[in-house]
Scaffold this active site. Structure first.
Site, mmCIF file in Angstrom:
data_model
loop_
_atom_site.group_PDB
_atom_site.id
_atom_site.type_symbol
_atom_site.label_atom_id
_atom_site.label_comp_id
_atom_site.label_asym_id
_atom_site.label_seq_id
_atom_site.Cartn_x
_atom_site.Cartn_y
_atom_site.Cartn_z
ATOM 1 N N HIS A 14 34.912 -0.570 -50.835
ATOM 2 C CA HIS A 14 33.672 -1.357 -50.516
ATOM 3 C C HIS A 14 33.754 -2.293 -49.377
ATOM 4 O O HIS A 14 35.008 -2.637 -48.722
ATOM 5 C CB HIS A 14 33.461 -2.165 -51.734
ATOM 6 C CG HIS A 14 34.356 -3.136 -52.331
ATOM 7 N ND1 HIS A 14 35.606 -2.868 -52.977
ATOM 8 C CD2 HIS A 14 34.404 -4.617 -51.927
ATOM 9 C CE1 HIS A 14 36.063 -4.048 -53.184
ATOM 10 N NE2 HIS A 14 35.550 -5.156 -52.659
ATOM 11 N N PHE A 15 32.542 -2.907 -48.770
ATOM 12 C CA PHE A 15 32.790 -3.811 -47.767
ATOM 13 C C PHE A 15 32.109 -5.037 -48.157
ATOM 14 O O PHE A 15 31.026 -5.059 -48.937
ATOM 15 C CB PHE A 15 31.991 -2.938 -46.543
ATOM 16 C CG PHE A 15 32.468 -2.024 -46.076
ATOM 17 C CD1 PHE A 15 32.416 -0.990 -46.581
ATOM 18 C CD2 PHE A 15 33.460 -2.239 -44.863
ATOM 19 C CE1 PHE A 15 33.265 0.387 -46.089
ATOM 20 C CE2 PHE A 15 34.170 -0.917 -44.342
ATOM 21 C CZ PHE A 15 33.915 0.031 -44.827
#
Length: 92
Positions: A47-48
């Site tokens: 995820h970012f």
């Protein structure tokens, strides 16, 4: 992360960054991705983090997360709101 998934996710980041800037009024964003515990990863899936930035005096640590209900109000489409609710935010 499979190459095709990475390509799709990374292709969505510029649009997501623009949405975060518009929703927060920030002139810039910082995009972070921690890979591995030694890098600071605490949730072990890809995820970012898209963190609004307001200038050099900003802390490098993100503040509290926006509640989902408040975030939904800033999303421009049913698709975006559905992505937030389902955790598929990379589809924005």
């Amino acid at each position: 992360m499979a190459p095709d998934v990475a390509a799709s996710t990374l292709a969505s980041l510029p649009r997501l960054a623009q949405l975060v800037k518009a929703a927060t009024g920030a002139p810039a964003v910082k995009v972070l991705q921690n890979s591995g515990a030694e890098a600071g990863q605490e949730v072990f899936h890809a995820h970012f983090h898209v963190v609004p930035r307001f200038g050099k005096g900003d802390s490098s640590e993100p503040g509290p997360m926006l509640p989902a209900e408040a975030a939904e109000a800033t999303l421009p489409s049913e698709e975006g709101r559905g992505a937030l609710a389902s955790g598929r935010c990379s589809t924005l």
